[in-house]
Design a protein around this motif. Structure first.
Motif, PDB file in Angstrom:
ATOM      1  N   MET A   1     143.269  23.850  24.941  1.00 12.01           N
ATOM      2  CA  MET A   1     142.378  24.005  26.085  1.00 12.01           C
ATOM      3  C   MET A   1     143.096  23.548  27.359  1.00 12.01           C
ATOM      4  O   MET A   1     143.828  22.562  27.322  1.00 12.01           O
ATOM      5  CB  MET A   1     141.137  23.100  25.857  1.00 12.01           C
ATOM      6  N   ARG A   2     142.902  24.267  28.469  1.00  8.69           N
ATOM      7  CA  ARG A   2     143.472  23.815  29.754  1.00  8.69           C
ATOM      8  C   ARG A   2     142.489  22.831  30.386  1.00  8.69           C
ATOM      9  O   ARG A   2     141.343  23.181  30.663  1.00  8.69           O
ATOM     10  CB  ARG A   2     143.639  25.002  30.706  1.00  8.69           C
ATOM     11  N   ILE A   3     142.937  21.587  30.572  1.00 10.23           N
ATOM     12  CA  ILE A   3     142.038  20.556  31.097  1.00 10.23           C
ATOM     13  C   ILE A   3     142.592  20.047  32.420  1.00 10.23           C
ATOM     14  O   ILE A   3     143.773  19.687  32.517  1.00 10.23           O
ATOM     15  CB  ILE A   3     141.881  19.391  30.097  1.00 10.23           C
ATOM     16  N   CYS A   4     141.731  20.000  33.424  1.00  9.23           N
ATOM     17  CA  CYS A   4     142.134  19.509  34.751  1.00  9.23           C
ATOM     18  C   CYS A   4     141.429  18.177  35.009  1.00  9.23           C
ATOM     19  O   CYS A   4     140.197  18.110  35.006  1.00  9.23           O
ATOM     20  CB  CYS A   4     141.732  20.562  35.785  1.00  9.23           C
ATOM     21  N   ILE A   5     142.229  17.124  35.216  1.00 10.33           N
ATOM     22  CA  ILE A   5     141.660  15.801  35.493  1.00 10.33           C
ATOM     23  C   ILE A   5     141.826  15.523  36.975  1.00 10.33           C
ATOM     24  O   ILE A   5     142.937  15.632  37.512  1.00 10.33           O
ATOM     25  CB  ILE A   5     142.384  14.718  34.657  1.00 10.33           C
ATOM     26  N   VAL A   6     140.736  15.145  37.631  1.00  3.12           N
ATOM     27  CA  VAL A   6     140.819  14.808  39.058  1.00  3.12           C
ATOM     28  C   VAL A   6     140.953  13.294  39.171  1.00  3.12           C
ATOM     29  O   VAL A   6     140.039  12.551  38.815  1.00  3.12           O
ATOM     30  CB  VAL A   6     139.575  15.304  39.820  1.00  3.12           C
TER      31      VAL A   6
END
Ligand SMILES: Cc1cc2nc3c(=O)[nH]c(=O)nc-3n(C[C@H](O)[C@H](O)[C@H](O)COP(=O)(O)OP(=O)(O)OC[C@H]3O[C@@H](n4cnc5c(N)ncnc54)[C@H](O)[C@@H]3O)c2cc1C
Length: 417
Positions: A1-6
């Motif tokens: 899964m492509r996960i973006c953490i801010v």
């Protein structure tokens, strides 16, 4: 899964680590020029897995007048024309009930145990060096009533598996002889031999290198999230200058900035900045405390980080206002010299001011939101370094739909609505 953490503070970085280890393709968006330049920069360095008492505690209620009236108080509250502050304070007062506060302490103890195990595994796996020591912690009390309440907490936390010892004044001095200058004012203390300390900034920087080199995590520094692209109840992309960053899932770990980021999606996060201060000074080897010390009366913590003494403290409910920075730092140094006058070269101290991203009940938010692919991992308050690896684990379990190591409902956003 492509996960973006801010957010690339200790919470975002540890979240990225445990997710990347499961094979996810992780990107961190960090507005600063480097990781960990905000709350994770020069904190108190305590890994307080057993001493997890929430700030919201019945003992704070009698102290409220001092918070309001004394500019010298370790805890300071300055009312603002700010609905977020008022809402937060009301929820905080509700969490001060004895039964609530005790339940939270036991929940945080479980999360602390999970975090200790997860950090240990990370450190062993990646050989990260951050002046990490297990040298124990002594919390000293100068007020007999506060000490009586603390002894009750020792019994309560023992039910949850914590092993702590209540000590009288002499016991405190035997445990940490450098307390000699404060001995007349100490009524007792609580010692926890299993507590640890470490340099949070070094931990974050080394972890960022591991993430880039070994797990191919894309850490985009100097990249501020400005808003969102959404479709119904799904986040499609994070909007940054010059484009959008698309992902299958998004995690908010932007510390105090999460409030505005969530508001952009119509979500209300009860997180408020609790301002604190720290100083780092060259330690005098034979005079500085060898173990971690908390002066509860002053709300100041002490830790040895290699050749340095790190001192941190004070809690201000004043918004992100830093106008009193010099005054408050001078007060901190005065308090420090009272208890450990010879422990460090205070004239060479480097000072810092940071904002703890605090929830009213001292528990972080970890879990799902009403957006199908937006997750929270934020609001760690005064325990972010301590709890980061535990919440990273919990987040990973939730995101993968696996059974969780601790009861995730205790960390949901719903609990405060
Ligand atoms: C004085 C003091 C002493 C403390 N002592 C201790 C201690 O002894 N032990 C302990 O466990 N904890 C301690 N803490 C608490 C701990 O430092 C924090 O809980 C922890 O650092 C929070 O980490 P975080 O990653 O959530 O937030 P942060 O470290 O603030 O990271 C959030 C990141 O998000 C980035 N960001 C913000 N907005 C955006 C945006 N729009 N786009 C992209 N990026 C964004 C920021 O630049 C920042 O790097 C202390 C805190 C203070 C202030």
């Amino acid at each position: 899964m492509r996960i973006c953490i801010v957010g690339g503070g200790v919470v975002g970085l540890t979240g990225a680590y445990f997710l990347a280890r499961e094979g996810h393709d992780v990107t961190i968006l960090e507005s600063g020029e480097d990781v960990a330049l905000m709350a994770s920069f020069a904190n108190g360095a305590q890994l307080s897995y057993s001493y997890v008492a929430p700030l919201a505690d019945p003992a704070v209620l009698p102290q409220l007048p001092a918070w309001l009236l004394s500019s010298d108080s370790a805890l300071r509250y300055v009312p603002r024309l700010d609905v977020r502050q008022w809402r937060w304070c009301l929820a905080f007062l509700q969490a001060c009930r004895t039964t609530t506060s005790n339940r939270i302490a036991l929940e945080l103890l479980q999360l602390g145990a999970l975090s200790r195990a997860a950090l240990r595994e990370l450190v062993e796996h990646e050989s990260i060096d951050f002046d990490h020591v297990q040298n124990g912690k002594l919390v000293v009390y100068r007020d007999a009533h506060a000490f009586r309440l603390a002894r009750k907490k020792v019994d309560l936390l023992a039910e949850g598996g914590a092993s702590q010892t209540a000590l009288d004044r002499n016991g405190c001095l035997e445990c940490e002889p450098s307390l000699e200058f404060a001995s007349a004012t100490i009524v007792g203390g609580v010692h926890t031999s299993s507590e640890e300390a470490g340099d949070c900034l070094r931990f974050c920087r080394e972890l960022a290198n591991v993430l880039r080199d070994r797990y191919h995590v894309n850490i985009l520094t100097g990249t501020r999230v400005l808003g969102w692209v959404r479709q119904g109840r799904q986040v499609v992309a994070a909007r940054i200058a010059g484009g959008d960053v698309r992902a299958d899932a998004f995690v908010l770990s932007a510390g105090t900035a999460c409030v505005d980021l969530a508001e952009g999606l119509g979500l209300r996060l009860p997180i408020y900045p609790l301002t604190g201060y720290s100083l780092s000074a060259p330690a005098v080897a034979e005079r500085a405390p060898a173990i971690n010390v908390t002066d509860l009366h002053r709300k100041v913590v002490y830790a040895r980080l290699g050749e340095q003494l790190r001192v941190a403290g004070m809690v201000e409910i004043t918004g992100a206002d830093e106008s009193q920075r010099d005054v408050r730092l001078a007060t901190l140094i005065r308090h420090v010299k009272e208890i450990f006058p010879l422990a460090a070269d205070y004239d060479s101290a480097q000072t810092w001011c940071g904002h703890r991203p605090a929830t009213p009940d001292s528990k972080p938010f970890v879990g799902a939101t009403e957006y199908s692919n937006l997750w929270l991992n934020t609001g760690h308050g005064a325990l972010g370094f301590t709890l980061a690896c535990g919440t990273a684990r919990l987040l990973t379990e939730l995101l993968q739909g696996r059974p969780t190591s601790v009861d995730a409902r205790a960390y949901s956003l719903d609990r405060l609505s």
